[in-house]
Design a protein around this motif. Structure first.
Motif, PDB file in Angstrom:
ATOM      1  N   ILE A  38      68.619 -31.624  -3.003  1.00 33.16           N
ATOM      2  CA  ILE A  38      66.983 -31.962  -3.197  1.00 33.16           C
ATOM      3  C   ILE A  38      66.494 -32.721  -4.285  1.00 33.16           C
ATOM      4  O   ILE A  38      65.477 -33.764  -4.648  1.00 33.16           O
ATOM      5  CB  ILE A  38      66.352 -30.565  -4.567  1.00 33.16           C
ATOM      6  N   LEU A  39      67.802 -33.338  -4.906  1.00 34.45           N
ATOM      7  CA  LEU A  39      67.626 -34.676  -6.061  1.00 34.45           C
ATOM      8  C   LEU A  39      67.132 -36.072  -4.931  1.00 34.45           C
ATOM      9  O   LEU A  39      66.826 -37.229  -4.910  1.00 34.45           O
ATOM     10  CB  LEU A  39      68.659 -34.503  -6.904  1.00 34.45           C
ATOM     11  N   THR A  40      68.356 -35.987  -4.006  1.00 31.24           N
ATOM     12  CA  THR A  40      68.516 -36.773  -2.602  1.00 31.24           C
ATOM     13  C   THR A  40      66.994 -37.253  -2.114  1.00 31.24           C
ATOM     14  O   THR A  40      66.204 -38.119  -1.996  1.00 31.24           O
ATOM     15  CB  THR A  40      69.634 -37.509  -1.863  1.00 31.24           C
ATOM     16  N   ALA A  41      66.246 -35.372  -1.685  1.00 32.08           N
ATOM     17  CA  ALA A  41      64.547 -35.617  -1.044  1.00 32.08           C
ATOM     18  C   ALA A  41      64.414 -36.391  -1.940  1.00 32.08           C
ATOM     19  O   ALA A  41      63.065 -37.131  -1.574  1.00 32.08           O
ATOM     20  CB  ALA A  41      64.826 -33.866  -0.992  1.00 32.08           C
ATOM     21  N   VAL A  42      63.373 -36.269  -3.350  1.00 31.35           N
ATOM     22  CA  VAL A  42      62.813 -36.266  -4.216  1.00 31.35           C
ATOM     23  C   VAL A  42      63.046 -37.742  -4.280  1.00 31.35           C
ATOM     24  O   VAL A  42      61.993 -38.611  -4.374  1.00 31.35           O
ATOM     25  CB  VAL A  42      63.628 -35.465  -6.026  1.00 31.35           C
ATOM     26  N   SER A  43      64.264 -37.938  -4.218  1.00 31.42           N
ATOM     27  CA  SER A  43      64.129 -39.707  -4.535  1.00 31.42           C
ATOM     28  C   SER A  43      63.689 -40.555  -3.659  1.00 31.42           C
ATOM     29  O   SER A  43      63.316 -41.605  -3.755  1.00 31.42           O
ATOM     30  CB  SER A  43      65.637 -40.096  -4.909  1.00 31.42           C
ATOM     31  N   TRP A  44      64.257 -39.863  -1.986  1.00 33.30           N
ATOM     32  CA  TRP A  44      63.400 -40.457  -1.096  1.00 33.30           C
ATOM     33  C   TRP A  44      62.335 -40.826  -1.058  1.00 33.30           C
ATOM     34  O   TRP A  44      61.443 -41.965  -0.728  1.00 33.30           O
ATOM     35  CB  TRP A  44      64.490 -40.368  -0.045  1.00 33.30           C
ATOM     36  N   ILE A  45      61.899 -39.922  -0.520  1.00 29.82           N
ATOM     37  CA  ILE A  45      60.194 -39.092  -0.364  1.00 29.82           C
ATOM     38  C   ILE A  45      59.790 -40.135  -1.637  1.00 29.82           C
ATOM     39  O   ILE A  45      58.016 -40.166  -1.500  1.00 29.82           O
ATOM     40  CB  ILE A  45      59.987 -37.420  -0.357  1.00 29.82           C
ATOM     41  N   ILE A  46      60.186 -39.510  -3.307  1.00 28.48           N
ATOM     42  CA  ILE A  46      58.822 -40.161  -3.760  1.00 28.48           C
ATOM     43  C   ILE A  46      59.248 -41.867  -4.216  1.00 28.48           C
ATOM     44  O   ILE A  46      58.463 -42.275  -4.261  1.00 28.48           O
ATOM     45  CB  ILE A  46      58.622 -39.009  -5.095  1.00 28.48           C
ATOM     46  N   PHE A  47      59.904 -41.554  -4.785  1.00 29.30           N
ATOM     47  CA  PHE A  47      60.682 -42.837  -5.838  1.00 29.30           C
ATOM     48  C   PHE A  47      61.209 -44.215  -4.344  1.00 29.30           C
ATOM     49  O   PHE A  47      60.037 -45.257  -4.804  1.00 29.30           O
ATOM     50  CB  PHE A  47      62.242 -43.011  -6.356  1.00 29.30           C
ATOM     51  N   GLU A  48      61.730 -43.984  -3.666  1.00 32.49           N
ATOM     52  CA  GLU A  48      62.059 -44.931  -2.816  1.00 32.49           C
ATOM     53  C   GLU A  48      60.447 -45.410  -2.012  1.00 32.49           C
ATOM     54  O   GLU A  48      60.167 -46.293  -1.949  1.00 32.49           O
ATOM     55  CB  GLU A  48      63.264 -44.758  -2.007  1.00 32.49           C
ATOM     56  N   THR A  49      59.884 -44.150  -1.016  1.00 25.93           N
ATOM     57  CA  THR A  49      58.723 -44.732  -0.462  1.00 25.93           C
ATOM     58  C   THR A  49      57.500 -45.330  -1.089  1.00 25.93           C
ATOM     59  O   THR A  49      57.475 -46.122  -0.457  1.00 25.93           O
ATOM     60  CB  THR A  49      58.447 -43.821   0.881  1.00 25.93           C
ATOM     61  N   ALA A  50      57.686 -44.639  -2.652  1.00 26.02           N
ATOM     62  CA  ALA A  50      56.355 -45.229  -3.228  1.00 26.02           C
ATOM     63  C   ALA A  50      56.156 -46.533  -3.823  1.00 26.02           C
ATOM     64  O   ALA A  50      55.489 -47.296  -3.726  1.00 26.02           O
ATOM     65  CB  ALA A  50      56.721 -44.090  -4.053  1.00 26.02           C
ATOM     66  N   SER A  51      58.133 -47.050  -3.900  1.00 29.02           N
ATOM     67  CA  SER A  51      57.929 -48.622  -4.508  1.00 29.02           C
ATOM     68  C   SER A  51      57.623 -49.142  -3.049  1.00 29.02           C
ATOM     69  O   SER A  51      57.065 -50.286  -3.591  1.00 29.02           O
ATOM     70  CB  SER A  51      59.536 -48.843  -4.809  1.00 29.02           C
ATOM     71  N   HIS A  52      58.177 -48.828  -2.098  1.00 25.96           N
ATOM     72  CA  HIS A  52      57.635 -49.757  -0.362  1.00 25.96           C
ATOM     73  C   HIS A  52      56.654 -49.646  -1.086  1.00 25.96           C
ATOM     74  O   HIS A  52      55.428 -50.385  -0.341  1.00 25.96           O
ATOM     75  CB  HIS A  52      58.429 -48.972   0.613  1.00 25.96           C
ATOM     76  N   ASN A  53      55.749 -48.995  -0.859  1.00 28.91           N
ATOM     77  CA  ASN A  53      54.029 -48.263  -0.563  1.00 28.91           C
ATOM     78  C   ASN A  53      52.903 -49.304  -1.421  1.00 28.91           C
ATOM     79  O   ASN A  53      51.819 -49.828  -1.564  1.00 28.91           O
ATOM     80  CB  ASN A  53      53.337 -47.156  -0.722  1.00 28.91           C
ATOM     81  N   ILE A  54      53.373 -49.315  -2.237  1.00 30.33           N
ATOM     82  CA  ILE A  54      53.015 -50.268  -3.885  1.00 30.33           C
ATOM     83  C   ILE A  54      53.431 -52.074  -3.262  1.00 30.33           C
ATOM     84  O   ILE A  54      52.445 -53.084  -3.730  1.00 30.33           O
ATOM     85  CB  ILE A  54      53.447 -49.982  -5.002  1.00 30.33           C
ATOM     86  N   LEU A  55      54.491 -52.285  -2.796  1.00 33.90           N
ATOM     87  CA  LEU A  55      54.924 -53.244  -2.698  1.00 33.90           C
ATOM     88  C   LEU A  55      53.992 -54.279  -1.511  1.00 33.90           C
ATOM     89  O   LEU A  55      53.084 -55.095  -0.957  1.00 33.90           O
ATOM     90  CB  LEU A  55      56.294 -53.611  -2.027  1.00 33.90           C
ATOM     91  N   LEU A  56      54.022 -53.174  -0.081  1.00 33.53           N
ATOM     92  CA  LEU A  56      53.361 -53.233   0.840  1.00 33.53           C
ATOM     93  C   LEU A  56      51.582 -53.589  -0.262  1.00 33.53           C
ATOM     94  O   LEU A  56      50.667 -53.814   0.860  1.00 33.53           O
ATOM     95  CB  LEU A  56      52.704 -51.920   1.769  1.00 33.53           C
ATOM     96  N   LYS A  57      50.919 -52.710  -0.337  1.00 33.77           N
ATOM     97  CA  LYS A  57      49.899 -53.011  -1.135  1.00 33.77           C
ATOM     98  C   LYS A  57      49.353 -53.734  -1.306  1.00 33.77           C
ATOM     99  O   LYS A  57      48.470 -54.612  -1.433  1.00 33.77           O
ATOM    100  CB  LYS A  57      48.964 -51.226  -1.732  1.00 33.77           C
ATOM    101  N   GLY A  58      50.507 -54.542  -2.357  1.00 33.25           N
ATOM    102  CA  GLY A  58      49.661 -56.244  -3.520  1.00 33.25           C
ATOM    103  C   GLY A  58      49.830 -57.382  -2.274  1.00 33.25           C
ATOM    104  O   GLY A  58      49.095 -57.839  -2.755  1.00 33.25           O
ATOM    105  N   PHE A  59      50.239 -56.875  -0.916  1.00 32.06           N
ATOM    106  CA  PHE A  59      50.243 -57.694   0.147  1.00 32.06           C
ATOM    107  C   PHE A  59      48.744 -57.735   0.887  1.00 32.06           C
ATOM    108  O   PHE A  59      48.696 -57.794   2.012  1.00 32.06           O
ATOM    109  CB  PHE A  59      51.432 -58.080   0.493  1.00 32.06           C
ATOM    110  N   GLY A  60      48.277 -56.524   0.604  1.00 30.62           N
ATOM    111  CA  GLY A  60      47.028 -55.671   1.491  1.00 30.62           C
ATOM    112  C   GLY A  60      47.412 -55.187   2.737  1.00 30.62           C
ATOM    113  O   GLY A  60      46.702 -55.715   3.347  1.00 30.62           O
TER     114      GLY A  60
END
Length: 221
Positions: free
Chosen positions: A104-126
């Protein structure tokens, strides 16, 4: 203290979960071939989680090949890794709650934190990509980077990440830039945390309250 089982279990949970999450990429890109490959692999790893003794089969195969001097160097390393995985699963299978909590903790880490950080970075580059698709891209790039046996998947993960982004209209050069920037952020962040941890550990070792109290009384420690 041997931490082998804990490390192996954590890595196996990572790989199992990432394989499941990779289905999201196959689904959003309508790639049936990926699904046909992923589903049997996911089922196989699921069986290994439930029945660690199933690993006896590849272990015996490795030892047979080694006895015949067939790829002995490779199969010996594989044999050791398989035994470590089996030992880790058996040791934690005694407490299913721990396995479930780790997953469960692994799932939360990948689904929320890891992917969200990539999402924020991509949006920052448009760059705007559906979250579920980005989840699949992150998962596949990490899996391929891990099984490449290159330390940290350096280079492999970035190339896979950039190529998969092109499926959504992102230029390869932009994808590589994003991948390298993310890698740099991770190195700076983890490197800083590691330095802080080392400094704190050294200070804790140097600090001895009993000796300080004795010194204040003017006595020899």
């Amino acid at each position: 203290i041997w931490f082998g089982p804990s490390i192996i279990l954590e890595r196996l949970c990572d790989m199992f979960l990432l394989l499941i999450l990779s289905i999201s990429f196959a689904y959003t890109t309508d790639n049936g071939l990926i699904l046909l490959i992923l589903i049997p692999v996911i089922v196989l790893i699921g069986i290994i989680f439930i029945m660690p003794k199933f690993i006896d089969i590849p272990i015996k195969l490795c030892r047979f090949l080694s006895s015949k001097n067939i790829l002995s160097n490779i199969v010996n390393i594989l044999d050791i890794k398989l035994v470590e995985i089996q030992t880790g699963l058996i040791s934690y299978k005694k407490n299913i709650k721990i396995l479930f909590l780790v997953f469960i903790l692994t799932a939360v880490s990948w689904i929320i934190f890891e992917t969200a950080s990539h999402n924020i970075l991509l949006k920052g580059f448009g760059v705007n990509i559906p979250y579920i698709s980005l989840l699949g891209i992150v998962s596949v790039s990490w899996i391929l980077g891990t099984i490449s046996f290159i330390p940290g998947g350096l280079g492999v993960r970035e190339v896979v990440y950039a190529i998969m982004l092109t499926k959504f209209g992102v230029a390869l050069s932009v994808g590589m830039t994003l991948a390298v920037v993310y890698r740099a952020i991770i190195y700076v962040l983890f490197g800083s945390l590691a330095m802080i941890s080392i400094i704190m550990i050294d200070k804790i070792k140097d600090f001895n309250p009993s000796e300080q109290r004795i010194n204040k009384l003017g006595e020899k420690p």
